[in-house]
Design a protein around this motif. Structure first.
Motif, PDB file in Angstrom:
ATOM      1  N   VAL A 149       0.852  -1.195   0.000  1.00 45.14           N
ATOM      2  CA  VAL A 149       0.000   0.000   0.000  1.00 45.14           C
ATOM      3  C   VAL A 149       0.888   1.245   0.000  1.00 45.14           C
ATOM      4  CG1 VAL A 149      -1.881  -1.207   1.173  1.00 45.14           C
ATOM      5  CG2 VAL A 149      -0.271   0.141   2.532  1.00 45.14           C
ATOM      6  N   GLU A 150       0.399   2.312  -0.620  1.00 42.48           N
ATOM      7  CA  GLU A 150       1.228   3.527  -0.710  1.00 42.48           C
ATOM      8  C   GLU A 150       1.426   4.133   0.670  1.00 42.48           C
ATOM      9  OE1 GLU A 150      -0.010   6.273  -3.747  1.00 42.48           O
ATOM     10  OE2 GLU A 150       0.910   4.983  -5.277  1.00 42.48           O
ATOM     11  N   ASP A 151       0.334   4.207   1.442  1.00 42.04           N
ATOM     12  CA  ASP A 151       0.416   4.778   2.788  1.00 42.04           C
ATOM     13  C   ASP A 151      -0.711   4.159   3.599  1.00 42.04           C
ATOM     14  OD1 ASP A 151       0.385   6.250   5.087  1.00 42.04           O
ATOM     15  OD2 ASP A 151       0.399   8.207   4.101  1.00 42.04           O
ATOM     16  N   ILE A 152      -0.354   3.425   4.633  1.00 41.89           N
ATOM     17  CA  ILE A 152      -1.360   2.688   5.411  1.00 41.89           C
ATOM     18  C   ILE A 152      -2.427   3.640   5.992  1.00 41.89           C
ATOM     19  CG2 ILE A 152      -0.039   2.717   7.598  1.00 41.89           C
ATOM     20  CD1 ILE A 152      -2.029  -0.321   6.275  1.00 41.89           C
ATOM     21  N   ALA A 153      -2.038   4.897   6.170  1.00 42.29           N
ATOM     22  CA  ALA A 153      -2.986   5.878   6.730  1.00 42.29           C
ATOM     23  C   ALA A 153      -4.131   6.180   5.763  1.00 42.29           C
ATOM     24  CB  ALA A 153      -2.244   7.169   7.081  1.00 42.29           C
ATOM     25  N   ASN A 154      -3.920   5.879   4.479  1.00 43.31           N
ATOM     26  CA  ASN A 154      -4.946   6.204   3.469  1.00 43.31           C
ATOM     27  C   ASN A 154      -5.681   4.978   2.942  1.00 43.31           C
ATOM     28  OD1 ASN A 154      -4.312   8.905   3.581  1.00 43.31           O
ATOM     29  ND2 ASN A 154      -2.719   8.723   2.014  1.00 43.31           N
ATOM     30  N   VAL A 155      -5.668   3.909   3.724  1.00 44.59           N
ATOM     31  CA  VAL A 155      -6.228   2.645   3.274  1.00 44.59           C
ATOM     32  C   VAL A 155      -7.517   2.348   4.034  1.00 44.59           C
ATOM     33  CG1 VAL A 155      -5.800   0.172   3.612  1.00 44.59           C
ATOM     34  CG2 VAL A 155      -4.040   1.594   2.570  1.00 44.59           C
ATOM     35  N   SER A 156      -8.496   1.805   3.347  1.00 44.31           N
ATOM     36  CA  SER A 156      -9.670   1.281   4.074  1.00 44.31           C
ATOM     37  C   SER A 156     -10.031  -0.071   3.479  1.00 44.31           C
ATOM     38  CB  SER A 156     -10.850   2.261   4.002  1.00 44.31           C
ATOM     39  OG  SER A 156     -11.190   2.527   2.660  1.00 44.31           O
ATOM     40  N   LEU A 157     -10.446  -0.975   4.371  1.00 41.69           N
ATOM     41  CA  LEU A 157     -10.797  -2.326   3.941  1.00 41.69           C
ATOM     42  C   LEU A 157     -12.304  -2.500   4.116  1.00 41.69           C
ATOM     43  CD1 LEU A 157      -9.710  -5.088   2.969  1.00 41.69           C
ATOM     44  CD2 LEU A 157      -9.408  -5.711   5.378  1.00 41.69           C
ATOM     45  N   HIS A 158     -12.959  -2.842   3.034  1.00 40.91           N
ATOM     46  CA  HIS A 158     -14.424  -2.906   3.016  1.00 40.91           C
ATOM     47  C   HIS A 158     -14.901  -4.356   2.901  1.00 40.91           C
ATOM     48  CE1 HIS A 158     -14.902   1.513   2.061  1.00 40.91           C
ATOM     49  NE2 HIS A 158     -13.606   1.306   1.967  1.00 40.91           N
ATOM     50  N   GLY A 159     -16.024  -4.659   3.560  1.00 42.15           N
ATOM     51  CA  GLY A 159     -16.625  -5.980   3.403  1.00 42.15           C
ATOM     52  C   GLY A 159     -16.663  -6.796   4.685  1.00 42.15           C
ATOM     53  N   LEU A 160     -16.167  -6.213   5.778  1.00 40.16           N
ATOM     54  CA  LEU A 160     -16.094  -6.970   7.033  1.00 40.16           C
ATOM     55  C   LEU A 160     -17.233  -6.635   7.997  1.00 40.16           C
ATOM     56  CD1 LEU A 160     -12.255  -6.486   7.574  1.00 40.16           C
ATOM     57  CD2 LEU A 160     -13.376  -8.637   6.966  1.00 40.16           C
ATOM     58  N   GLN A 161     -17.998  -5.617   7.682  1.00 42.51           N
ATOM     59  CA  GLN A 161     -19.039  -5.155   8.620  1.00 42.51           C
ATOM     60  C   GLN A 161     -20.007  -6.285   8.986  1.00 42.51           C
ATOM     61  OE1 GLN A 161     -21.715  -2.084   7.205  1.00 42.51           O
ATOM     62  NE2 GLN A 161     -21.745  -1.135   9.226  1.00 42.51           N
ATOM     63  N   LEU A 176     -17.370  -7.734  17.568  1.00 47.08           N
ATOM     64  CA  LEU A 176     -18.214  -7.438  16.408  1.00 47.08           C
ATOM     65  C   LEU A 176     -17.599  -6.300  15.601  1.00 47.08           C
ATOM     66  CD1 LEU A 176     -20.912  -7.776  14.820  1.00 47.08           C
ATOM     67  CD2 LEU A 176     -21.854  -6.003  16.337  1.00 47.08           C
ATOM     68  N   GLU A 177     -17.480  -6.516  14.303  1.00 46.83           N
ATOM     69  CA  GLU A 177     -17.017  -5.439  13.409  1.00 46.83           C
ATOM     70  C   GLU A 177     -18.234  -4.590  13.064  1.00 46.83           C
ATOM     71  OE1 GLU A 177     -13.592  -4.807  12.069  1.00 46.83           O
ATOM     72  OE2 GLU A 177     -14.906  -3.071  12.268  1.00 46.83           O
ATOM     73  N   ALA A 178     -18.336  -3.436  13.694  1.00 48.02           N
ATOM     74  CA  ALA A 178     -19.538  -2.626  13.518  1.00 48.02           C
ATOM     75  C   ALA A 178     -19.392  -1.620  12.382  1.00 48.02           C
ATOM     76  CB  ALA A 178     -19.846  -1.894  14.822  1.00 48.02           C
ATOM     77  N   ASP A 179     -18.157  -1.240  12.086  1.00 47.40           N
ATOM     78  CA  ASP A 179     -17.947  -0.158  11.117  1.00 47.40           C
ATOM     79  C   ASP A 179     -18.058  -0.657   9.675  1.00 47.40           C
ATOM     80  OD1 ASP A 179     -17.526   1.538  13.223  1.00 47.40           O
ATOM     81  OD2 ASP A 179     -15.364   1.182  13.262  1.00 47.40           O
ATOM     82  N   PRO A 180     -18.497   0.220   8.788  1.00 45.21           N
ATOM     83  CA  PRO A 180     -18.621  -0.193   7.385  1.00 45.21           C
ATOM     84  C   PRO A 180     -17.272  -0.472   6.722  1.00 45.21           C
ATOM     85  CG  PRO A 180     -19.216   2.130   7.647  1.00 45.21           C
ATOM     86  CD  PRO A 180     -19.024   1.569   9.025  1.00 45.21           C
ATOM     87  N   PHE A 181     -16.210   0.114   7.241  1.00 52.00           N
ATOM     88  CA  PHE A 181     -14.873  -0.224   6.711  1.00 52.00           C
ATOM     89  C   PHE A 181     -13.859  -0.093   7.838  1.00 52.00           C
ATOM     90  CE2 PHE A 181     -15.841   4.182   5.561  1.00 52.00           C
ATOM     91  CZ  PHE A 181     -14.802   4.858   6.170  1.00 52.00           C
ATOM     92  N   ALA A 197     -17.210 -13.576   0.327  1.00 50.23           N
ATOM     93  CA  ALA A 197     -16.585 -13.947  -0.955  1.00 50.23           C
ATOM     94  C   ALA A 197     -15.744 -12.808  -1.500  1.00 50.23           C
ATOM     95  CB  ALA A 197     -17.672 -14.337  -1.960  1.00 50.23           C
ATOM     96  N   GLN A 198     -15.977 -11.599  -0.993  1.00 47.47           N
ATOM     97  CA  GLN A 198     -15.232 -10.473  -1.551  1.00 47.47           C
ATOM     98  C   GLN A 198     -14.957  -9.392  -0.511  1.00 47.47           C
ATOM     99  OE1 GLN A 198     -16.496  -9.244  -5.470  1.00 47.47           O
ATOM    100  NE2 GLN A 198     -16.053  -7.102  -4.999  1.00 47.47           N
ATOM    101  N   LEU A 199     -13.720  -8.941  -0.481  1.00 48.49           N
ATOM    102  CA  LEU A 199     -13.333  -7.764   0.294  1.00 48.49           C
ATOM    103  C   LEU A 199     -12.760  -6.757  -0.697  1.00 48.49           C
ATOM    104  CD1 LEU A 199     -11.403  -9.519   3.232  1.00 48.49           C
ATOM    105  CD2 LEU A 199     -13.694  -8.521   3.343  1.00 48.49           C
ATOM    106  N   GLU A 200     -12.727  -5.505  -0.289  1.00 46.41           N
ATOM    107  CA  GLU A 200     -12.118  -4.498  -1.175  1.00 46.41           C
ATOM    108  C   GLU A 200     -11.193  -3.614  -0.371  1.00 46.41           C
ATOM    109  OE1 GLU A 200     -14.294  -2.059  -3.868  1.00 46.41           O
ATOM    110  OE2 GLU A 200     -15.520  -3.745  -4.566  1.00 46.41           O
TER     111      GLU A 200
END
Ligand SMILES: O=P(O)(O)OC[C@H]1O[C@H](O)[C@H](O)[C@@H](O)[C@@H]1O
Length: 274
Positions: A149-161, A176-181, A197-200
């Motif tokens: 990743v270019e900068d971990i501070a600018n990364v978000s992982l989606h699909g775990l909520q 519990l993962e409550a946040d959308p990302f 099946a998919q994370l982003e």
């Protein structure tokens, strides 16, 4: 340790170490390096490589009596096949079986196979394990993918909520993962059960689609400040990596003689403009 270079017809490339059938580098067609590799990784026989895609088998982490993450990542795999496949994809197939040394620490007869294929913007890694012996065995496993990743501070992982996870840092279970990302702001080490099946993975310049077919869990790991204690991680490396691992850990797999199991992880890069 031998290295194999793959080049697809459309210009995607990858570099694979025979130790661990370890994908060390992956550059999509017309793109840039997508896998993190520590500049301090030793590339020494029998020593785990810090980056790329380690294959964890037959034990995840220290959840058993074997060396951490099992023996697959430090074992020499046999290259069974390489070349161009359908639509010009470049493919390599590696195999690992029992041997005397492995039998002394894990007394099971098995065949593991990793099929790596690259084409265009995608990398697919398909793992199969077969019980070729005459007694049952169980195992845990992961494709321990280090995404650059270019900068971990600018990364978000989606699909775990909505998923529950074991927090390996605090020891808490059933969180519990409550946040959308998910954003990474320090040491993070979690095992999410019932992986989708998919994370982003979103960065300002691109999205990485992380497909999972058949793995039960997903691990998210970044050592944060703890990276200073990892002797083969270069200074500041933790700012440029996030492990998003396709894994089966929480409910170990069990194979009877003659049975086999398979699962895959596919990474696909999509530009922020698409
Ligand atoms: O340092 P290693 O043996 O390669 O392990 C690196 C990491 O692998 C996984 O992501 C685990 O969840 C972490 O707890 C571990 O620290």
């Amino acid at each position: 340790m031998n290295f194999l270079s793959l080049l697809s017809q459309d210009g995607a490339s990858a570099k694979i170490a025979s130790q661990g059938a370890h994908v060390c580098s992956w550059i999509p067609a017309g793109g840039s390096e997508q896998l993190f590799m520590s500049k301090s990784s030793a590339f020494q026989d029998g020593v785990a490589i810090r980056g790329g895609v380690p294959v964890v088998f037959p034990q995840f982490s220290n959840q058993g009596t074997l060396p951490k993450h099992g023996f697959a990542r430090t074992s020499e795999w046999k290259l069974l096949q390489t070349g161009l496949a359908e639509h010009g994809a470049a493919v390599a197939v590696y195999e690992l079986r029992e041997n005397i040394a492995r039998l002394t620490i894990w007394p099971h007869v098995f065949r593991a196979q990793l099929r790596i294929s690259i084409l265009g913007n995608a990398l697919q890694m398909a793992l199969e394990v077969e019980n070729t012996g005459d007694t049952n065995f169980s195992f845990t496993t992961a494709l321990h993918t280090y995404l650059a990743v270019e900068d971990i501070a600018n990364v978000s992982l989606h699909g775990l909520q909505g998923l529950h996870y074991r927090d390996t840092v605090s020891g808490a279970d059933h969180c519990l993962e409550a946040d959308p990302f998910l954003r990474i702001s320090g040491e993070t080490d979690r095992i999410y059960g019932y992986a989708p099946a998919q994370l982003e993975l979103h960065q300002p310049h691109q999205r990485t689609i992380i497909r999972n077919n058949g793995f039960a869990d997903a691990v998210v790991w970044n050592p944060g400040a703890g990276a200073a204690k990892i002797n083969d991680m270069h200074a500041g490396g933790e700012q440029h990596m996030l492990c998003v691992e396709a894994a089966t850990i929480l409910r170990p797999l069990s194979l009877a003689p003659g049975e086999s199991w398979g699962a895959s992880q596919t990474l696909e890069i999509v530009s922020a403009l698409d």
